[in-house]
Design an enzyme around this catalytic site. Structure first.
Site, PDB file in Angstrom:
ATOM      1  N   ASP A  37       0.857  -1.200   0.000  1.00  0.00           N
ATOM      2  CA  ASP A  37       0.000   0.000   0.000  1.00  0.00           C
ATOM      3  C   ASP A  37       0.882   1.235   0.000  1.00  0.00           C
ATOM      4  O   ASP A  37       2.048   1.160   0.388  1.00  0.00           O
ATOM      5  CB  ASP A  37      -0.909  -0.030   1.250  1.00  0.00           C
ATOM      6  CG  ASP A  37      -2.174   0.802   1.085  1.00  0.00           C
ATOM      7  OD1 ASP A  37      -2.070   1.998   0.755  1.00  0.00           O
ATOM      8  OD2 ASP A  37      -3.268   0.272   1.304  1.00  0.00           O
ATOM      9  N   VAL A  60       1.089   0.775  -6.568  1.00  0.00           N
ATOM     10  CA  VAL A  60       0.803  -0.218  -7.614  1.00  0.00           C
ATOM     11  C   VAL A  60       0.728   0.391  -9.016  1.00  0.00           C
ATOM     12  O   VAL A  60       0.571  -0.340  -9.992  1.00  0.00           O
ATOM     13  CB  VAL A  60      -0.491  -1.023  -7.314  1.00  0.00           C
ATOM     14  CG1 VAL A  60      -0.308  -1.917  -6.105  1.00  0.00           C
ATOM     15  CG2 VAL A  60      -1.700  -0.119  -7.174  1.00  0.00           C
ATOM     16  N   TYR A 150     -15.745   5.347 -11.069  1.00  0.00           N
ATOM     17  CA  TYR A 150     -15.585   4.166 -10.201  1.00  0.00           C
ATOM     18  C   TYR A 150     -16.418   2.984 -10.692  1.00  0.00           C
ATOM     19  O   TYR A 150     -15.887   1.871 -10.842  1.00  0.00           O
ATOM     20  CB  TYR A 150     -15.940   4.572  -8.764  1.00  0.00           C
ATOM     21  CG  TYR A 150     -15.887   3.455  -7.746  1.00  0.00           C
ATOM     22  CD1 TYR A 150     -14.679   3.040  -7.182  1.00  0.00           C
ATOM     23  CD2 TYR A 150     -17.061   2.820  -7.327  1.00  0.00           C
ATOM     24  CE1 TYR A 150     -14.633   2.027  -6.244  1.00  0.00           C
ATOM     25  CE2 TYR A 150     -17.024   1.809  -6.389  1.00  0.00           C
ATOM     26  CZ  TYR A 150     -15.814   1.419  -5.844  1.00  0.00           C
ATOM     27  OH  TYR A 150     -15.784   0.405  -4.914  1.00  0.00           O
ATOM     28  N   LYS A 154     -15.015  -0.670 -11.982  1.00  0.00           N
ATOM     29  CA  LYS A 154     -15.419  -1.917 -11.320  1.00  0.00           C
ATOM     30  C   LYS A 154     -16.076  -2.875 -12.315  1.00  0.00           C
ATOM     31  O   LYS A 154     -15.905  -4.098 -12.216  1.00  0.00           O
ATOM     32  CB  LYS A 154     -16.338  -1.604 -10.134  1.00  0.00           C
ATOM     33  CG  LYS A 154     -15.619  -0.898  -8.991  1.00  0.00           C
ATOM     34  CD  LYS A 154     -14.554  -1.802  -8.375  1.00  0.00           C
ATOM     35  CE  LYS A 154     -13.581  -1.085  -7.474  1.00  0.00           C
ATOM     36  NZ  LYS A 154     -12.548  -1.953  -6.910  1.00  0.00           N
TER      37      LYS A 154
END
Ligand SMILES: NC(=O)c1ccc[n+]([C@@H]2O[C@H](COP(=O)([O-])OP(=O)(O)OC[C@H]3O[C@@H](n4cnc5c(N)ncnc54)[C@H](O)[C@@H]3O)[C@@H](O)[C@H]2O)c1
Length: 261
Positions: A37, A60, A150, A154
């Site tokens: 993280d 990431v 978002y 997803k």
């Protein structure tokens, strides 16, 4: 309960409240966990979960940091059996979202999942129980006011999961996604001022369970999907949503009797 004895898992985005429940479920099932993280693992969380849970600061969206994460994990634990792609951003201003924010969100939420799995792939393929679990959401299937970015990320993750599962089946790697409903998390803690009862009350009309879920409850689903108990499960999207996805516009309210009122 899932048995992950001797398995090593990487959990991206693992420093947050919801992820704490996921990590504790994996660790309790016997897994060694590397939390990756950009935020520190606060509140002594790593220590409370035991010596087999370690933190490594990793962005990431940076390939070099992903490579270093993989190298450090293999050096410490000897391999990688499980990748949990949980890191996410809620960066989303709906229609007003500009291109640069779209690309940032897609990078964090979607593309990074691919890059973490790319780097871990040789180790997942070498494992006798390689498994990837991608975090998607009930937001992948419904329109939500003011949110464009978002939910699109997803929804893409649900499809990415199928693609990964298809092409990694020959390597013995299972790939599934998990779709939580409203789950007690940092954003809810912040917005409600830590008021879980109020949060449950808001969530009740659109969750059959009448409350938000717990990170640990979602974590149990993740641990199952990561384990040999789910050996027949791949390319699936698992609801961990308290029945949210079963509800239609009538919610759980008897509508037909209202015709006779
Ligand atoms: N909270 C909910 O009710 C809910 C519902 C459905 C799905 N989800 C999903 O569950 C997951 C966790 O959600 P949350 O609400 O706890 O989110 P959160 O914002 O609290 O946590 C996301 C974590 O990802 C980390 N992160 C962000 N960018 C990163 C980067 N570039 N590199 C590494 N880490 C990075 C953050 O630091 C944070 O720890 C997400 O994938 C989310 O989409 C949450």
């Amino acid at each position: 309960m899932a048995d992950l004895t001797g398995r090593t898992a990487i959990v991206t985005g693992g420093a947050t409240l919801l992820a704490h429940g996921v990590i504790s479920a994996l660790a309790q099932a016997g897994a060694r966990v590397v939390v990756a993280d950009i935020d520190e693992l606060g509140g002594g969380a790593a220590e409370s979960l035991g010596a087999e849970v370690v933190y490594r600061r990793t962005d990431v969206t940076k390939d070099g940091e992903i490579a270093a994460l993989i190298e450090a994990t293999v050096e410490r634990f000897g391999g990688i059996d499980i990748v949990v792609n949980l890191a996410a951003t809620y960066l989303d201003e709906g229609f007003a979202t500009r291109r640069s924010d779209w690309l940032t969100a897609l990078d964090v939420n979607l593309v990074s999942m691919v890059e973490v799995v790319r780097a871990a792939h040789p180790h997942l393929a070498a494992s006798a129980g390689g498994a990837v679990i991608n975090f998607t959401s009930i937001s992948s299937k419904v329109a939500q006011t003011g949110r464009w970015v978002y939910p699109a990320c997803k929804a893409a993750i649900v499809q990415l999961t199928r693609s990964m599962a298809m092409d990694f089946a020959g390597d013995g790697i299972r790939v599934n996604s998990v779709s939580p409903g409203w789950t007690w998390s940092k954003i809810m803690d912040d917005l409600s001022g830590g008021d879980r009862a109020k949060t449950d009350k808001v969530a009740a009309p659109f969750h059959l369970t009448g409350r938000v879920g717990d990170g640990r409850e979602v974590g149990e689903v993740v641990a199952f999907l990561a384990s040999d108990a789910a050996s027949v499960v791949t390319a699936a999207d698992w609801a961990a949503d308290g029945g949210y996805s079963a509800l239609g516009p009538e919610q759980a309210v008897p509508a037909i009797p209202q015709l006779a009122d």
